[in-house]
Design an enzyme around this catalytic site. Structure first.
Site, PDB file in Angstrom:
ATOM      1  N   PRO A  15       0.844  -1.200   0.000  1.00  0.00           N
ATOM      2  CA  PRO A  15       0.000   0.000   0.000  1.00  0.00           C
ATOM      3  C   PRO A  15       0.874   1.243   0.000  1.00  0.00           C
ATOM      4  O   PRO A  15       1.780   1.367   0.826  1.00  0.00           O
ATOM      5  CB  PRO A  15      -0.798  -0.124   1.309  1.00  0.00           C
ATOM      6  N   MET A  16       0.638   2.170  -0.939  1.00  0.00           N
ATOM      7  CA  MET A  16       1.448   3.382  -1.041  1.00  0.00           C
ATOM      8  C   MET A  16       0.537   4.577  -1.283  1.00  0.00           C
ATOM      9  O   MET A  16      -0.207   4.611  -2.278  1.00  0.00           O
ATOM     10  CB  MET A  16       2.472   3.240  -2.177  1.00  0.00           C
ATOM     11  N   GLN A  68      -6.315  -1.726   3.194  1.00  0.00           N
ATOM     12  CA  GLN A  68      -5.515  -1.406   4.376  1.00  0.00           C
ATOM     13  C   GLN A  68      -6.173  -0.269   5.149  1.00  0.00           C
ATOM     14  O   GLN A  68      -6.453   0.797   4.595  1.00  0.00           O
ATOM     15  CB  GLN A  68      -4.083  -1.012   4.048  1.00  0.00           C
ATOM     16  N   CYS A  98       3.276   2.743   9.291  1.00  0.00           N
ATOM     17  CA  CYS A  98       3.513   4.084   8.746  1.00  0.00           C
ATOM     18  C   CYS A  98       4.092   5.005   9.821  1.00  0.00           C
ATOM     19  O   CYS A  98       3.521   5.115  10.910  1.00  0.00           O
ATOM     20  CB  CYS A  98       2.212   4.668   8.202  1.00  0.00           C
ATOM     21  N   LYS A 137       0.325  -5.293   9.076  1.00  0.00           N
ATOM     22  CA  LYS A 137       1.597  -4.883   8.481  1.00  0.00           C
ATOM     23  C   LYS A 137       2.325  -4.015   9.493  1.00  0.00           C
ATOM     24  O   LYS A 137       1.789  -3.008   9.955  1.00  0.00           O
ATOM     25  CB  LYS A 137       1.377  -4.116   7.175  1.00  0.00           C
ATOM     26  N   HIS A 169       7.857  -5.129   7.574  1.00  0.00           N
ATOM     27  CA  HIS A 169       8.847  -4.238   6.945  1.00  0.00           C
ATOM     28  C   HIS A 169      10.134  -4.376   7.746  1.00  0.00           C
ATOM     29  O   HIS A 169      10.169  -4.054   8.931  1.00  0.00           O
ATOM     30  CB  HIS A 169       8.346  -2.790   6.958  1.00  0.00           C
ATOM     31  N   ASN A 209       8.964  -7.344   3.649  1.00  0.00           N
ATOM     32  CA  ASN A 209       8.840  -6.112   2.875  1.00  0.00           C
ATOM     33  C   ASN A 209      10.065  -5.241   3.158  1.00  0.00           C
ATOM     34  O   ASN A 209      10.615  -5.276   4.245  1.00  0.00           O
ATOM     35  CB  ASN A 209       7.537  -5.405   3.280  1.00  0.00           C
ATOM     36  N   GLY A 210      10.462  -4.456   2.153  1.00  0.00           N
ATOM     37  CA  GLY A 210      11.536  -3.501   2.358  1.00  0.00           C
ATOM     38  C   GLY A 210      12.709  -3.683   1.415  1.00  0.00           C
ATOM     39  O   GLY A 210      13.434  -4.671   1.512  1.00  0.00           O
ATOM     40  N   ARG A 232       7.977   0.397  -3.938  1.00  0.00           N
ATOM     41  CA  ARG A 232       8.171   1.369  -4.999  1.00  0.00           C
ATOM     42  C   ARG A 232       8.682   0.794  -6.316  1.00  0.00           C
ATOM     43  O   ARG A 232       8.403   1.333  -7.383  1.00  0.00           O
ATOM     44  CB  ARG A 232       9.091   2.492  -4.498  1.00  0.00           C
TER      45      ARG A 232
END
Length: 336
Positions: A15-16, A68, A98, A137, A169, A209-210, A232
């Site tokens: 999710p971004m 999310q 976040c 997450k 993450h 993730n990451g 990304r």
């Protein structure tokens, strides 16, 4: 186990904010039928007190899709989870990762790692409200709470609710002094902590993730965990999603075939009144690393494309650029 959770392996697009809109998700789905797509984070307040339809609507072609949520009020999260299920989402995810100041002030995101009991209360209420899976997450830690043992305590506390899916993450978040962008880059990646979590809790679904950018890296991570979430890179180089199709023995689609499928969608969105620029910004990376990619980006960015015909011309120019390069390479090979 749900049909979504049974997808093996679990490969997802993170999710971004401002990026994983429904227009991007429609585009991303054209590359790979098995990748799990996430919405941008949506706060419970935006859904309950705002325009729920605007925040929750998606194209059916996007499934499998996860909503999310951002929030820390258990009752509100339960209500929004039920709305998500009714709307047709395959899963609901709680954001505990976040690091931005804005969400911290509203007790949303990574700051919740300091309150595992509150997160467990929220997850329990969400799970009670729905039949679809609920996942979390989170980061490997925050600020001074950055040991593996503290992360394990967080996961164990939440897992007692019956939640079995954690997307991790592999960086800590520093909630003071670093911007969200810096929090994606400055704290070092600690993949080994996520691997260890899977080793210590084999019954849980653990996704990593990451900083993951390639098919080869994805393959390497899948030797240790159940799934990989890509951020990304999946946006700037979306053809990576097609390359990941090898995990299911899928044939990679042609980029021009993807645009042929995308054009009717763009026409539909224009007919609905959507500005062309909010759609074309998501497809700028389609020809990443290919001849003509720079001109493709220039043609479609900054409001340069004003009509569907402009997009068609950009496609023709790309076809021409690639053909010229292929012809040149053939000539060079013939001369050798």
């Amino acid at each position: 186990m749900s049909a979504l959770q049974s997808l093996q392996p679990r490969i997802s697009v993170a999710p971004m904010m401002d990026w994983t809109t429904k227009d991007y998700r429609y585009f991303a789905r054209l590359f790979n039928p098995n990748v799990i797509l996430y919405t941008e984070m949506v706060t419970t307040g935006a859904i309950i007190h705002g325009d729920a339809k605007r925040h929750l609507d998606f194209n059916q072609e996007e499934q499998p899709i996860v909503l999310q949520l951002g929030g820390s009020n258990a009752k509100d999260l339960a209500l929004c989870s039920k709305m998500a299920q009714d709307w047709g989402y395959n899963e609901v995810n709680l954001n505990v990762g976040c690091p931005s100041d804005r969400v911290q002030n509203n007790k949303i995101g990574a700051c919740l790692m300091a309150e595992p009991d509150l997160v467990a209360e929220c997850i329990a209420e969400m799970r009670n409200a729905v039949d679809i899976p609920v996942s979390v997450k989170h980061r490997i830690g925050i600020d001074d709470m950055h040991s593996y043992e503290e992360m394990l305590h967080f996961v164990d506390t939440v897992a007692k609710t019956g939640c079995n899916n954690f997307i991790v993450h592999a960086r800590i978040a520093l909630l003071q002094g670093l911007s969200p962008k810096e929090n994606r880059e400055v704290p070092p990646l600690r993949y080994e902590d996520v691997y260890r979590l899977k080793q210590d809790r084999p019954d849980l679904i653990i996704e990593i993730n990451g900083g993951i950018k390639t098919y080869a890296e994805t393959q390497q991570h899948l030797k240790h965990v159940d799934g990989v979430m890509i951020g990304r890179e999946a946006y700037h180089n979306p053809y990576l999603l097609a390359e990941l199709g090898q995990l299911w023995n899928l044939e990679a689609p042609d980029r021009f075939e993807i645009m042929a499928e995308m054009m009717p969608y763009i026409a539909k969105r224009l007919a609905e009144g959507a500005p062309l620029s909010i759609i074309t910004r998501h497809i700028l990376g389609l020809f990443q690393n290919l001849p003509g990619a720079r001109k493709w980006r220039q043609a479609l960015s900054g409001g340069n494309a004003k009509t569907l015909k402009d997009v068609e011309n950009a496609i023709l120019n790309m076809q021409d650029a690639i053909k010229r390069t292929e012809d040149y390479l053939r000539e060079q090979q013939a001369q050798q």
